[in-house]
Design a protein around this motif. Structure first.
Motif, short mmCIF file in Angstrom:
data_model
loop_
_atom_site.label_atom_id
_atom_site.label_comp_id
_atom_site.label_asym_id
_atom_site.label_seq_id
_atom_site.Cartn_x
_atom_site.Cartn_y
_atom_site.Cartn_z
N THR A 3 0.83 -1.21 0.00
CA THR A 3 0.00 0.00 0.00
C THR A 3 0.87 1.26 0.00
OG1 THR A 3 -1.85 -1.10 1.11
CG2 THR A 3 -1.74 1.31 1.29
N ARG A 4 1.89 1.30 0.85
CA ARG A 4 2.78 2.47 0.88
C ARG A 4 3.56 2.62 -0.43
NH1 ARG A 4 5.04 4.08 6.74
NH2 ARG A 4 3.12 3.74 7.93
N PHE A 5 4.02 1.50 -0.96
CA PHE A 5 4.83 1.55 -2.18
C PHE A 5 4.04 2.11 -3.36
CE2 PHE A 5 6.42 -0.55 -6.08
CZ PHE A 5 7.72 -0.03 -6.08
N PHE A 6 2.83 1.56 -3.59
CA PHE A 6 2.05 2.01 -4.74
C PHE A 6 1.44 3.39 -4.52
CE2 PHE A 6 2.20 -2.58 -5.49
CZ PHE A 6 2.69 -2.57 -6.78
N THR A 7 1.12 3.71 -3.28
CA THR A 7 0.61 5.05 -2.99
C THR A 7 1.69 6.10 -3.26
OG1 THR A 7 -0.96 4.24 -1.33
CG2 THR A 7 -0.30 6.55 -1.17
N CYS A 8 2.91 5.83 -2.80
CA CYS A 8 4.02 6.77 -3.06
C CYS A 8 4.36 6.82 -4.55
CB CYS A 8 5.26 6.34 -2.27
SG CYS A 8 5.09 6.54 -0.48
N SER A 9 4.24 5.70 -5.24
CA SER A 9 4.60 5.64 -6.65
C SER A 9 3.64 6.42 -7.54
CB SER A 9 4.65 4.18 -7.12
OG SER A 9 5.66 3.46 -6.43
N TYR A 10 2.35 6.43 -7.15
CA TYR A 10 1.35 7.03 -8.04
C TYR A 10 0.62 8.23 -7.45
CZ TYR A 10 2.24 3.00 -10.98
OH TYR A 10 2.86 2.08 -11.77
N GLY A 11 0.99 8.64 -6.24
CA GLY A 11 0.48 9.89 -5.72
C GLY A 11 -0.96 9.88 -5.25
N GLN A 12 -1.54 8.71 -5.05
CA GLN A 12 -2.87 8.61 -4.45
C GLN A 12 -2.98 7.30 -3.70
OE1 GLN A 12 -6.35 7.22 -6.97
NE2 GLN A 12 -5.18 8.32 -8.52
N THR A 13 -3.88 7.27 -2.71
CA THR A 13 -3.97 6.10 -1.85
C THR A 13 -4.46 4.89 -2.63
OG1 THR A 13 -4.47 7.51 0.04
CG2 THR A 13 -4.96 5.17 0.27
N LEU A 14 -3.64 3.84 -2.67
CA LEU A 14 -3.98 2.60 -3.36
C LEU A 14 -3.78 1.45 -2.37
CD1 LEU A 14 -2.23 3.22 -6.82
CD2 LEU A 14 -4.68 3.35 -6.32
N ASN A 15 -4.88 1.06 -1.73
CA ASN A 15 -4.82 -0.01 -0.73
C ASN A 15 -4.61 -1.36 -1.39
OD1 ASN A 15 -6.89 2.19 0.18
ND2 ASN A 15 -6.06 1.33 2.06
N VAL A 16 -3.67 -2.13 -0.86
CA VAL A 16 -3.35 -3.45 -1.41
C VAL A 16 -3.48 -4.48 -0.30
CG1 VAL A 16 -1.57 -4.85 -2.54
CG2 VAL A 16 -1.75 -2.42 -3.07
N GLY A 17 -4.04 -5.64 -0.62
CA GLY A 17 -4.20 -6.69 0.38
C GLY A 17 -3.90 -8.06 -0.21
N ARG A 18 -3.46 -8.98 0.64
CA ARG A 18 -3.06 -10.31 0.19
C ARG A 18 -4.22 -11.07 -0.47
NH1 ARG A 18 -3.32 -15.33 2.48
NH2 ARG A 18 -4.38 -14.44 4.27
N VAL A 19 -5.42 -10.94 0.08
CA VAL A 19 -6.61 -11.60 -0.49
C VAL A 19 -7.47 -10.59 -1.24
CG1 VAL A 19 -8.69 -12.93 0.05
CG2 VAL A 19 -6.59 -13.33 1.34
N MET A 20 -7.50 -9.38 -0.73
CA MET A 20 -8.37 -8.35 -1.30
C MET A 20 -8.02 -8.02 -2.76
SD MET A 20 -8.92 -4.55 0.30
CE MET A 20 -7.25 -4.01 -0.14
N THR A 21 -6.73 -7.87 -3.05
CA THR A 21 -6.34 -7.46 -4.39
C THR A 21 -6.61 -8.54 -5.44
OG1 THR A 21 -4.68 -5.98 -3.43
CG2 THR A 21 -4.44 -6.53 -5.76
N PRO A 22 -6.29 -9.81 -5.20
CA PRO A 22 -6.66 -10.83 -6.19
C PRO A 22 -8.18 -10.94 -6.40
CG PRO A 22 -5.00 -11.69 -4.70
CD PRO A 22 -5.45 -10.39 -4.13
N THR A 23 -8.95 -10.69 -5.34
CA THR A 23 -10.41 -10.70 -5.48
C THR A 23 -10.86 -9.56 -6.39
OG1 THR A 23 -10.67 -11.67 -3.28
CG2 THR A 23 -12.60 -10.60 -4.24
#
Length: 706
Positions: A189-209
């Protein structure tokens, strides 16, 4: 001397107290009643040699990154990955009082044993053990493991308490699951949020779903409907249908030639008797799917209703992945069947077979979901409507599952004309068997349930009385509903997981509802559709995330493989440290190898479809998550979805109403209801704006307004 020793023994026995820790206050009260704990204290019950207290969900939670180092308060890519050598835990701010009560009780001198009576599953084990460890408790630990909250089940459970150490591996798996989710969520979540300038929540099960839904919507958008045509031959009062032909002229030409030919040769004429076995009992996922299909309930609603029924002692433990009962439950199942027949007016068929639903080898932590004998003395009509429907579903399924198969006759006939094959299929239910319990119909059977009589056999000739051409279009796949998404989560990655694996898919029956709800809550999915059938569709934000997320994070097969390994950790057949190393290696590789998607800023800013013109400045008005806004940044015109004026009419400001207001300056509303008087009425809402562009509404009750 003997008298003194006897007295000392009695004092010792009196001083021995068992502290029982439940997951919720309501469960603690049920346990306390059975154990004879009549004394009510602040945060616990006592009596008869027991103290019964409770957690309130997760009292102890993983500490935030800044607890390890203050530099983590700011999100920076150069500070990643954050992987603690030793994980820290903290008491949740909202539950400090109850934790202190539990800690004091665990450390009382007269408490000699502590019993974990939290829900009998992975999360229940985690909730209790974290409190036990955080409180610094070293006292002997017992485990209550039951599948029903009925008094008799509780009594039997306390008569057969297990050693708490028997569940060490379950706790280990729970810790791995929690820590793996933390590592993936925090770092990605921190990596992609910092990379793209907006909050992008990532989860182990949530994202594949989420990825499943994005892929489905991509298939729908890419789908191009195609016309097709089928020649139909009518003869002997039957209709035979040919294969699909893409060209209309070709189909019409063939139909004309067949009409001229005037006869067809029978190549197949079969009527077969078949059996359709009764469905298995419900596990949580199948119950959630059925409730969504029948009533439109979300997975979370079904879980909440089932959990409430469990705590009211009317349903067995809901968070189960088994669809069988244990071999010793035939008498129990038979007794409950008799109760539901009388209490819920469910039809019980004459031919019953309980052996079909008994299989101890297929019962893991808990058996399938069924009603309990407490139903006998319960006023069912006093239950909330949602709970009644779930109870009825579980009861009906029990009656269906032990009933005889549905017997039907299937007709398949084929004729050949000018080298082409034409087919007739029909299905007739001869004996409904289990289908008679709820009077369910087979969607594939003939609507009039008639027998298709074949008065010919292979080799005979059928006169063609008439020919026609039936037109059709290919249809795209449908967006996921709660039912179909749960099914997809359950099956995700199954092709790449060994057949002998006991648990497959994304998440577990207990966690899938929460995953879906979180995706909706944080704006990655939204529910669209009518009241009963709602589709789960990814938002622009959700699609953007999947576009920039690498395969390693959104892979359903990888996450499903992790779920299987967590189950193996429970059994002791996979090493917990190896699992955590695998998770950390994946995160490190992600951070080292990921490259920013080119022109991603275009993806991050959605293009909104204009709904109409702003009545104040004339610019386009577009829909966003919280309302309908003028694109002119200097204009203050905004129609908020959370709208007090429409709330006062007991209405919601929908997209359809917003379009009417923007197009006509007014919108007709039916069946409005006054919050003050409760009376219903029809009216027309008229839109105007103030001098600074803010909207204002008035009601028009005149005929012109209507």
């Amino acid at each position: 001397m003997t008298t003194v020793m006897t007295s000392m023994r009695k004092e010792t026995m009196t001083a021995m107290i068992n502290l029982v820790v439940a997951e919720k206050p309501s469960v603690a009260q049920s346990i306390g009643k059975v154990l004879g704990c009549t004394g009510r204290q602040d945060g616990y019950l006592e009596g008869n040699g027991y103290l019964v207290s409770w957690c309130v969900g997760h009292l102890i939670e993983l500490a935030e990154p800044e607890t390890y180092d203050s530099k983590y308060e700011k999100w920076k890519k150069e500070d990643l990955p954050i992987i603690p050598d030793i994980f820290k835990y903290q008491v949740a701010a909202s539950t400090k009082k109850q934790f202190q009560i539990l800690k004091d009780l665990m450390n009382r001198d007269d408490v000699t044993v502590v019993t974990n009576a939290c829900d009998a599953g992975r999360e229940g084990e985690l909730i209790f053990r974290l409190v036990y460890d955080k409180a610094g408790c070293k006292k002997p630990m017992k485990r209550l493991w039951i599948s029903s909250m009925e008094d008799e089940a509780i009594r039997n459970g306390f008569d057969n308490l297990a050693d708490g150490k028997d569940y060490d591996r379950l706790y280990e798996a729970a810790l791995c699951r929690e820590r793996a989710d933390w590592i993936v969520g925090i770092n990605a979540t921190r990596f992609f949020t910092c990379s793209y300038g907006q909050t992008l929540n990532v989860g182990r099960v949530m994202t594949p779903t989420l990825a499943l839904t994005v892929e489905r919507e991509a298939q729908i958008r890419a789908f191009k409907p195609e016309d097709f045509y089928q020649v139909q031959l009518e003869g002997n009062d039957l209709i035979f249908t040919g294969e699909r032909i893409p060209d209309k002229d070709e189909a019409e030409d063939l139909a004309e030639k067949c009409r001229t030919e005037s006869k067809a040769v029978v190549t197949k004429a079969d009527i077969n008797e078949k059996l359709e076995n009764a469905p298995a009992l419900f596990d949580l996922t199948s119950l959630q799917r059925e409730a969504n299909k029948r009533y439109g309930f979300t997975a979370q609603q079904t879980l909440d209703y089932a959990q409430s029924l469990y705590e009211k002692k009317l349903l067995t433990y809901p968070r189960t992945d088994s669809r069988f009962l244990t071999d010793d439950m035939e008498t129990t199942a038979s007794s409950i069947l008799g109760i539901i027949g009388n209490k819920l007016s469910i039809k019980i068929t004459d031919e019953l077979n309980f052996k079909k639903i008994l299989n101890s080898k297929k019962v893991t932590d808990h058996h399938a979901i069924i009603p309990t004998e407490t139903l006998r003395s319960t006023d069912v009509e006093a239950l909330p409507e949602g709970e009644k429907k779930i109870l009825q579903l579980a009861a009906t399924r029990l009656a269906e599952s032990v009933s005889a198969p549905c017997k039907y006759k299937e007709t398949v006939a084929e004729v050949s004309c000018l080298g082409k094959t034409y087919t007739l299929k029909g299905k007739y239910i001869a004996d409904p068997g289990w289908r008679s319990v709820a009077n369910t119909k087979d969607k594939d059977s003939d609507e009039d349930s008639r027998v298709i009589i074949l008065d010919f056999k292979a080799g005979d000739t059928v006169a063609i009385d008439k020919t026609s051409v039936k037109a059709g279009k290919t249809t795209p796949p449908k967006s996921y509903t709660e039912d179909t998404l749960l099914s997809a989560m359950e099956k995700a990655g199954c092709d790449e997981i060994p057949d002998e694996a006991e648990r497959k898919g994304l998440g577990t029956p207990a966690t899938r509802a929460g995953v879906i709800e979180k995706l909706v809550r944080i704006g990655f999915l939204e529910r669209r559709g009518d009241k009963k059938t709602k589709y789960l569709v990814p938002t622009h934000k959700g699609e953007t995330l999947i576009t920039v997320i690498p395969e390693s994070i959104q892979s359903a097969s990888m996450t499903a493989d992790w779920e299987q390994k967590l189950l193996e950790i429970e059994k002791g057949s996979y090493d917990a440290d190896a699992f955590m190393i695998e998770i950390t290696q994946m995160i490190r590789k992600l951070l080292d190898t990921y490259r920013i998607v080119p022109d991603a800023e275009v993806l991050m800013h959605p293009v909104y479809e204009p709904l109409g013109k702003c009545p104040h400045c004339g610019s386009n008005v577009v829909e966003k998550s919280k309302g309908f806004f003028c694109e002119n940044k200097d204009c203050k015109f905004a129609l908020w979805k959370d709208n007090r004026f429409f709330d006062s009419l007991s209405k919601k400001l929908t997209k359809q109403i917003a379009v009417q207001l923007l197009t006509d300056g007014k919108a007709k509303l039916k069946k409005c209801r006054s919050v003050k008087t409760g009376k219903s009425y029809d009216t027309t809402v008229v839109l105007s704006t103030t001098d600074n562009g803010q909207p204002q509404f008035t009601l028009d009750f005149t005929k012109g307004g209507k």
